[in-house]
Design a protein around this motif. Structure first.
Motif, PDB file in Angstrom:
ATOM      1  N   LYS A 296      -6.817  -2.055  32.762  1.00  0.00           N
ATOM      2  CA  LYS A 296      -7.522  -2.325  31.518  1.00  0.00           C
ATOM      3  C   LYS A 296      -8.904  -2.911  31.785  1.00  0.00           C
ATOM      4  CE  LYS A 296      -6.788  -4.361  27.031  1.00  0.00           C
ATOM      5  NZ  LYS A 296      -5.932  -5.181  26.184  1.00  0.00           N
ATOM      6  N   GLU A 297      -8.950  -3.890  32.704  1.00  0.00           N
ATOM      7  CA  GLU A 297     -10.244  -4.484  33.050  1.00  0.00           C
ATOM      8  C   GLU A 297     -11.211  -3.438  33.563  1.00  0.00           C
ATOM      9  OE1 GLU A 297      -9.882  -7.802  35.902  1.00  0.00           O
ATOM     10  OE2 GLU A 297      -8.090  -8.187  34.708  1.00  0.00           O
ATOM     11  N   VAL A 300     -12.540  -1.375  30.823  1.00  0.00           N
ATOM     12  CA  VAL A 300     -13.571  -2.071  30.047  1.00  0.00           C
ATOM     13  C   VAL A 300     -14.892  -2.043  30.796  1.00  0.00           C
ATOM     14  CG1 VAL A 300     -14.298  -4.318  29.170  1.00  0.00           C
ATOM     15  CG2 VAL A 300     -11.945  -3.533  28.826  1.00  0.00           C
ATOM     16  N   ALA A 303     -16.372   1.202  30.362  1.00  0.00           N
ATOM     17  CA  ALA A 303     -16.782   1.374  28.973  1.00  0.00           C
ATOM     18  C   ALA A 303     -18.130   0.703  28.718  1.00  0.00           C
ATOM     19  CB  ALA A 303     -15.719   0.790  28.035  1.00  0.00           C
ATOM     20  N   ILE A 401     -10.613   6.313  30.285  1.00  0.00           N
ATOM     21  CA  ILE A 401     -10.951   4.980  29.793  1.00  0.00           C
ATOM     22  C   ILE A 401      -9.996   4.519  28.694  1.00  0.00           C
ATOM     23  CG2 ILE A 401     -12.715   3.592  28.656  1.00  0.00           C
ATOM     24  CD1 ILE A 401     -14.817   5.374  29.888  1.00  0.00           C
ATOM     25  N   LEU A 402      -9.816   5.370  27.673  1.00  0.00           N
ATOM     26  CA  LEU A 402      -9.044   4.924  26.511  1.00  0.00           C
ATOM     27  C   LEU A 402      -7.581   4.708  26.864  1.00  0.00           C
ATOM     28  CD1 LEU A 402     -10.649   7.037  23.678  1.00  0.00           C
ATOM     29  CD2 LEU A 402     -10.955   4.606  24.197  1.00  0.00           C
ATOM     30  N   MET A 405      -7.291   1.568  28.697  1.00  0.00           N
ATOM     31  CA  MET A 405      -7.520   0.395  27.847  1.00  0.00           C
ATOM     32  C   MET A 405      -6.314   0.078  26.976  1.00  0.00           C
ATOM     33  SD  MET A 405     -11.224  -0.559  26.572  1.00  0.00           S
ATOM     34  CE  MET A 405     -12.067   0.846  26.017  1.00  0.00           C
TER      35      MET A 405
ATOM     36  N   LEU B  56     -16.816   6.871  24.139  1.00  0.00           N
ATOM     37  CA  LEU B  56     -15.631   6.651  24.967  1.00  0.00           C
ATOM     38  C   LEU B  56     -14.637   7.798  24.826  1.00  0.00           C
ATOM     39  CD1 LEU B  56     -15.002   2.844  24.211  1.00  0.00           C
ATOM     40  CD2 LEU B  56     -16.167   3.851  26.182  1.00  0.00           C
ATOM     41  N   ARG B  83     -24.250   4.445  27.517  1.00  0.00           N
ATOM     42  CA  ARG B  83     -23.512   3.332  26.906  1.00  0.00           C
ATOM     43  C   ARG B  83     -24.090   2.001  27.337  1.00  0.00           C
ATOM     44  NH1 ARG B  83     -18.543   6.267  28.153  1.00  0.00           N
ATOM     45  NH2 ARG B  83     -18.266   4.926  29.965  1.00  0.00           N
ATOM     46  N   PHE B  89     -20.444  -3.296  23.083  1.00  0.00           N
ATOM     47  CA  PHE B  89     -19.058  -3.203  22.627  1.00  0.00           C
ATOM     48  C   PHE B  89     -18.459  -4.589  22.434  1.00  0.00           C
ATOM     49  CE2 PHE B  89     -19.705   0.843  24.746  1.00  0.00           C
ATOM     50  CZ  PHE B  89     -19.042   1.748  23.925  1.00  0.00           C
ATOM     51  N   PHE B  91     -14.607  -5.926  21.639  1.00  0.00           N
ATOM     52  CA  PHE B  91     -13.246  -5.410  21.500  1.00  0.00           C
ATOM     53  C   PHE B  91     -12.361  -6.413  20.778  1.00  0.00           C
ATOM     54  CE2 PHE B  91     -15.136  -3.673  25.359  1.00  0.00           C
ATOM     55  CZ  PHE B  91     -14.941  -2.311  25.185  1.00  0.00           C
TER      56      PHE B  91
END
Ligand code: ATP
Ligand code: MG
Lengths: 407, 231
Positions: A296-297, A300, A303, A401-402, A405, B56, B83, B89, B91
């Motif tokens: 996840k990190e 991000v 992202a 990515i998604l 995440m 994304l 980006r 962003f 979250f």
């Protein structure tokens, strides 16, 4: 780069215990590997050393001598022959000797042994024979005396200043007989030598065994500046001398030593491979967990604008750090121990000692401090660590990515 | 400057037997400096929409043009840079880098932009002071409350000087006090820096502060209301 390093380094210590356990496993593997290789390489060095001291790097004989071992396959040593040999670039020293068998007799006792007719100063320089003296003195240039190995002296119950009778077959069938005073007794740690070797000056042996052929020798011992290419060196010198002669490297004369080393080395390498395989999986497990925990990190970071290549660098740094910490601590911990053991080799007893004696080697467990032992272990671990990083590297270059995440 | 033009946007998930039209034909224009809330029931497509606008996620159909650049046309590496330099962003789960301090988290973005160390630390410090974390620069996210973390992530989102900031339910994990503070902060940044904010929410109080409210249902825009005084 600085921040990548920060992320990697702090990432490593998020799970202190896991990182420590992994690093410790690398440490232990390196420590064990170094210990094992140091003994192995050390004993190979000792074996090679004693082999080369005994035989020289190369020997020149009359062709056929190596087969027959007969004094009749000897030849005349001359300045021009010596100059020819020294014409080869890599040659360091050229020393002639006359080796033959003889029968000794003193009192009631009679026994056969090897008689080496040597140039005392030169041979002593090579083999430090005088260091092995336990009684009397070593030979001079045209000495009339004989030096006996201790085992023989005990057998004959003979001491310095006693005289021993020698009987042998000289060059081309003449009989060689003489009486010689014992001037010194030397002790070899290896029984085979201690019960078998005697030395006299080359000139005296020639006088007794080849009175009509001045300058007769059986062997020219050649030491080289570097022992890298023994076989090509032997060929080169042989072509300088012609086919009347044979030039044989020690690796052929003492082939059993080479075989012993090679066999043992393969065994050692297999052990290392197993050890490293286990460690590699350990590192891999840790790195894999570290990567998956931070999916996840990582997502991000990508992202918000970090290139995946930089993430790959982070993973690489982490892996290499684990490897490096293990390697460095392993080397640092083993160095003082190995240094101590290098200076104070462990004496061997029992079976192992017997085996070494069979190969004419002093029964000690010597340690080597050759740089390559350390660098090999270090480089191997780092390469393996890097290989374990491949999977995470592929992962960070591919992950969605998604999806990451949401994990 | 900073005009987002969305036309004919679709996102259809067809992994299962019945395709899900998460975004089902959206046309919208969002201008520089707007403070826009995207609202709608759960599963209406807000997150899917914001992810596509943020680059994304790839649309199934349609285009998203930001200052006339179709971000769907950008190759992956270019899109990452896009980006980095254009979109901030925030979250729902804050998503700060846990091993970096508040200051490092904010400076990190500027480091990716290759700003010098002195400059990025100075800007990061100023931003964190503005969001009210000036006295906790060296704390790691784990040592900050949710509201504080979210303020750090607003500072992080602002650090790259983006054209606009996307925030998917930024207040969903916050209590009402922190929600209010965060909204005020976002409004202040919107006014002072003229940064465009687009955020989704379920929270009535958040909607109340928005200047424009776009309602999405079943992947379609069902209403688009600008409040008085907004652009
Ligand atoms: N990866 C996916 N695969 C398949 N279907 C998806 C995927 N992501 C979202 N969906 C579906 O798309 C629709 C829109 O989802 P989305 O998350 O955009 O809604 P949302 O408005 O953000 O909801 P919420 O308010 O609960 O966050 C939902 O029906 C959801 O089930
Ligand atoms: Mg959502």
């Amino acid at each position: 780069m600085e921040t990548l390093f920060k992320i990697a380094w702090r990432g490593l210590w998020r799970n202190k215990r896991r990182t420590l356990i992994t690093t410790t496993s690398v440490f232990l593997a390196v420590f064990l590997a170094l210990f094992m290789r140091s003994i192995q390489i050390g004993s190979y060095e000792l074996m090679i050393d004693s082999a080369v001291t005994e035989a020289g790097h190369l020997q020149v004989h009359d062709s056929g001598f190596w087969e027959s071992k007969s004094i009749n396959d000897s030849f005349i040593y001359s300045e021009s022959l010596k100059n020819k040999i020294e014409g080869a670039e890599n040659v360091k020293t050229v020393i002639p000797k006359l080796e033959t068998f003889a029968l000794g007799s003193y009192g009631e006792m009679t026994k056969g042994f090897m008689l080496q007719g040597i140039i005392p100063e030169l041979e002593d320089l090579r083999k430090n024979i005088s260091d092995k003296l336990v009684e009397g003195r070593f030979l001079n240039t045209n000495d009339d005396g004989i030096v006996l190995a201790e085992g023989l002296a005990k057998f004959f119950k003979i001491g310095v200043n006693d005289t021993i009778v020698l009987i042998g077959q000289g060059y081309q069938g003449i009989s060689a007989v003489g009486i010689f005073p014992v001037v010194g007794i030397i002790k070899y740690p290896i029984p085979k030598l201690n019960n078998f070797i005697t030395y006299m000056s080359l000139s005296k042996v020639q006088e007794v065994f080849a009175p009509y052929h001045p300058g007769l020798v059986s062997t020219i011992v050649i030491d080289l500046k570097s022992d890298k290419n023994l076989k090509t060196e032997a060929k080169e010198i042989n072509s300088l001398l012609g086919s009347k002669y044979e030039v044989i490297p020690w690796t052929i004369m003492l082939a059993e030593v080479v075989q012993q080393i090679e066999g043992d080395n393969v065994g050692g390498l297999i052990m290392l491979a197993i050890l490293y395989l286990i460690v590699t999986f350990g590192i891999f497990g840790t790195i894999l967990m570290m990567t998956m925990e931070r999916r996840k990190e990582f997502a991000v970071m990508v992202a918000v604008g970090m290139h995946r290549g930089k993430l790959a660098i982070v993973v690489c740094i982490e892996t290499l750090m684990i490897g490096l910490m293990g390697v460095v601590s392993g080397i640092l911990a083993s160095l003082p121990l190995l240094q101590y053991l290098y200076r104070n080799p462990i004496p061997l007893k029992g079976e192992a000692a017997k085996m070494m004696l069979e190969f004419n080697i002093e029964p000690i467990m010597p340690f080597s401090l050759e740089l390559f032992i350390f660098s090999n272990q270090g480089v191997t671990i780092l390469i393996l660590a890097f290989i374990t990083a491949l999977y995470p590297i592929i992962y960070v270059n591919r992950f969605k990515i998604l999806k990451a995440m949401r994990s | 400057m900073g005009v987002i033009k969305i036309s004919n946007l679709y996102k259809i998930y067809d992994e299962s037997k019945i395709p899900v039209k998460a975004v089902n034909g959206i046309d919208l224009t969002i201008c520089q400096g707007e403070f826009t809330a995207i609202v709608g029931p759960s599963g209406s497509g807000k997150t899917t929409f914001l992810n596509m606008v943020g680059g994304l996620d790839k649309p199934t159909k349609g285009e998203i043009k930001i200052d006339n650049i179709d971000i769907g046309d950008l190759p992956p590496r270019k899109l990452i840079d896009y980006r980095l330099n254009n979109i901030g962003f925030v979250f729902q789960a804050y998503n700060l880098i846990p091993v970096l301090t508040a200051l490092e988290n904010v400076a990190f973005i500027m480091q990716l932009q290759r700003k010098g160390k002195k400059e990025r630390n100075k800007i990061a410090r100023e931003l964190l002071e503005t969001v009210g974390i000036g006295d906790k620069l060296d704390r790691r996210p784990g040592d900050l409350s949710g509201g504080q973390q979210q303020r750090v992530s607003v500072a992080r989102a602002l650090a790259s000087k983006p054209k606009f900031i996307l925030a998917d339910e930024p207040t969903a994990n916050l209590d009402s006090k922190s929600t209010n503070e965060l909204l005020d902060l976002m409004l202040k940044m919107n006014k002072e820096l003229d940064t465009t904010f687009i955020f989704s929410t379920h929270d009535q109080r958040v909607m109340d502060k928005a200047r424009r409210i776009i309602t999405i249902d079943d992947g379609k825009v069902t209403s688009d209301v600008r409040k008085n005084g907004s652009k």
